[in-house]
Design an enzyme around this catalytic site. Structure first.
Site, mmCIF file in Angstrom:
data_model
loop_
_atom_site.group_PDB
_atom_site.id
_atom_site.type_symbol
_atom_site.label_atom_id
_atom_site.label_comp_id
_atom_site.label_asym_id
_atom_site.label_seq_id
_atom_site.Cartn_x
_atom_site.Cartn_y
_atom_site.Cartn_z
ATOM 1 N N ASP A 133 0.813 -1.214 0.000
ATOM 2 C CA ASP A 133 0.000 0.000 0.000
ATOM 3 C C ASP A 133 0.851 1.270 0.000
ATOM 4 O O ASP A 133 0.422 2.312 -0.473
ATOM 5 C CB ASP A 133 -0.935 -0.016 1.224
ATOM 6 C CG ASP A 133 -1.864 1.176 1.239
ATOM 7 O OD1 ASP A 133 -2.667 1.303 0.294
ATOM 8 O OD2 ASP A 133 -1.790 1.997 2.172
ATOM 9 N N LEU A 193 -6.920 6.673 2.305
ATOM 10 C CA LEU A 193 -7.122 7.636 1.211
ATOM 11 C C LEU A 193 -5.935 7.708 0.253
ATOM 12 O O LEU A 193 -5.916 8.558 -0.633
ATOM 13 C CB LEU A 193 -7.390 9.029 1.798
ATOM 14 C CG LEU A 193 -8.714 9.163 2.564
ATOM 15 C CD1 LEU A 193 -8.791 10.500 3.266
ATOM 16 C CD2 LEU A 193 -9.902 9.003 1.625
ATOM 17 N N ARG A 194 -4.962 6.815 0.447
ATOM 18 C CA ARG A 194 -3.798 6.862 -0.446
ATOM 19 C C ARG A 194 -4.192 6.630 -1.900
ATOM 20 O O ARG A 194 -3.657 7.259 -2.809
ATOM 21 C CB ARG A 194 -2.754 5.817 -0.039
ATOM 22 C CG ARG A 194 -1.814 6.292 1.028
ATOM 23 C CD ARG A 194 -0.501 5.529 1.017
ATOM 24 N NE ARG A 194 0.216 5.837 2.249
ATOM 25 C CZ ARG A 194 0.270 5.029 3.294
ATOM 26 N NH1 ARG A 194 -0.335 3.863 3.250
ATOM 27 N NH2 ARG A 194 0.923 5.368 4.367
ATOM 28 N N GLY A 195 -5.129 5.709 -2.124
ATOM 29 C CA GLY A 195 -5.584 5.411 -3.492
ATOM 30 C C GLY A 195 -6.144 6.645 -4.180
ATOM 31 O O GLY A 195 -5.822 6.919 -5.344
#
Length: 354
Positions: A209, A290-292
């Site tokens: 991730d 919220l990285r995506g």
């Protein structure tokens, strides 16, 4: 003298030209977008052995633009940005000293598999600190990689603890070394590029991730393409300098395109409606955190800048969103990573494509 030295080094270890690499478009795009916007957060390249993963990453070194650095500084400190300055450079600024500035190419640092934590993070000379009262710091690979690229080949074979250290530095942009009550921090903002063969084991989902993008590459099946790749490699091995000369024009053109894209990036606009749809896709795919969303927004802007446009289109998002999300869907470490079809299907539904 420097030019003579660079030329002799160039002849000693010629690098395969990036524009001569056949196929593997997904990997090449992910690498280029990370050079345009380092805040994307790096790329993890997974694929069969012998598919040119290491060759492609090392070929990127030719295309890297030049940056301004403080002369004779081991941390490649930025003379303008305090966030990218070492403590020593900051102190010199506070004393109103004039900083000598020079330009250098963005560096690419190779992390060997057997590297120790001291080699990666740097070490503090405790004896010198105690006897002379000075913080004697020996910089490691993270210092050298600041504002550059850190390449870890076979990242899935690297010790988990070292991977944690790398990803923590990549996420925070700082490296802190603590020994015997003495603490030293320095900027370590780099593009983390990892490559590996899935047969040798996958990374943990939490570590995956942390990579901004994930490129999957397979062995080329088309016999004609395979022959072309073999012939190109044979030509390069036989006469590397002449082979590089053949691709000089296309290499220069791509390098200039990257420089222009870096300048244009801050002006690129992503429509609010598209941002909502990107977040809707992430939500429907049950992506943790919220990285995506952040990475897809950044990558969409970077691809528009690369093509010389100041507006992001749905096609831009469609091209990058599988790279940004596919490795974030895996909740169970035993699951395999989605090829991107699941992401594309939900994209088509959310954006109203047939």
């Amino acid at each position: 003298m420097n030019t003579i030295l660079e030329n002799s080094l160039e002849q000693a270890r010629p690098v395969f030209p990036f524009t001569a690499i056949v196929g593997q478009e997904e990997m090449k795009l992910a690498l280029i977008l990370n050079v345009i916007d380092p805040k994307i957060g790096g790329v993890m390249i997974m694929g069969d052995r012998g598919t040119g993963k290491s060759t492609t990453v090392r070929a990127l070194v030719d295309l890297l633009p030049e940056i301004q650095v403080v002369a004779d500084d081991p941390f490649n400190s930025d003379p303008q940005d305090p966030e990218l300055m070492s403590q020593e450079v900051r102190e010199r600024l506070q004393r109103n000293e004039t900083l000598p500035v020079t330009t250098k190419k963005i560096s690419m640092v190779d992390l060997p598999l057997g590297a120790t934590e001291d080699r990666v993070c740097g070490t503090i000379d405790i004896e010198k600190a105690l006897t002379e009262g000075v913080k004697a710091f020996e910089p490691g690979l993270l210092a050298k990689a600041n504002r550059g690229i850190l390449y870890v080949d076979e990242v899935n074979l690297l010790d988990d603890h070292l991977v944690d250290v790398l990803l923590d530095s990549a996420a925070s942009g700082w490296n802190t070394v603590e020994r015997e009550g003495i603490s030293i921090s320095h900027p370590a903002r780099f593009i983390l590029v990892g490559s590996g063969n899935p047969e040798e084991g996958e990374l943990r989902p939490q570590l995956l991730d942390r990579f901004g993008m994930h490129a999957q590459i397979g062995t080329v099946k088309d016999p004609n393409l395979r022959v072309q790749i073999v012939e190109q490699r044979a030509s390069f091995d036989a006469a590397p300098l002449e082979f590089r000369q053949t691709y000089q024009e296309s290499q220069t053109q791509l390098a200039n395109q990257i420089i222009e894209a870096r300048k244009l990036l801050s002006k690129v606009q992503l429509d609010y409606d598209y941002r909502v749809k990107i977040s809707q896709i992430c939500s429907e795919l049950d992506v943790d955190g919220l990285r995506g969303d952040l990475v897809t927004n950044r990558a969409s802007k970077a691809i528009a800048a690369f093509e010389g446009r100041a507006e992001v289109t749905p096609e831009d998002i469609f091209r990058v969103i599988p790279l940004c999300l596919r490795h974030r869907l895996r909740k169970d470490p035993l699951e395999s990573i989605d090829s991107g079809d699941k992401v594309r299907d939900i994209f088509k539904r959310v954006f109203g494509y047939a």
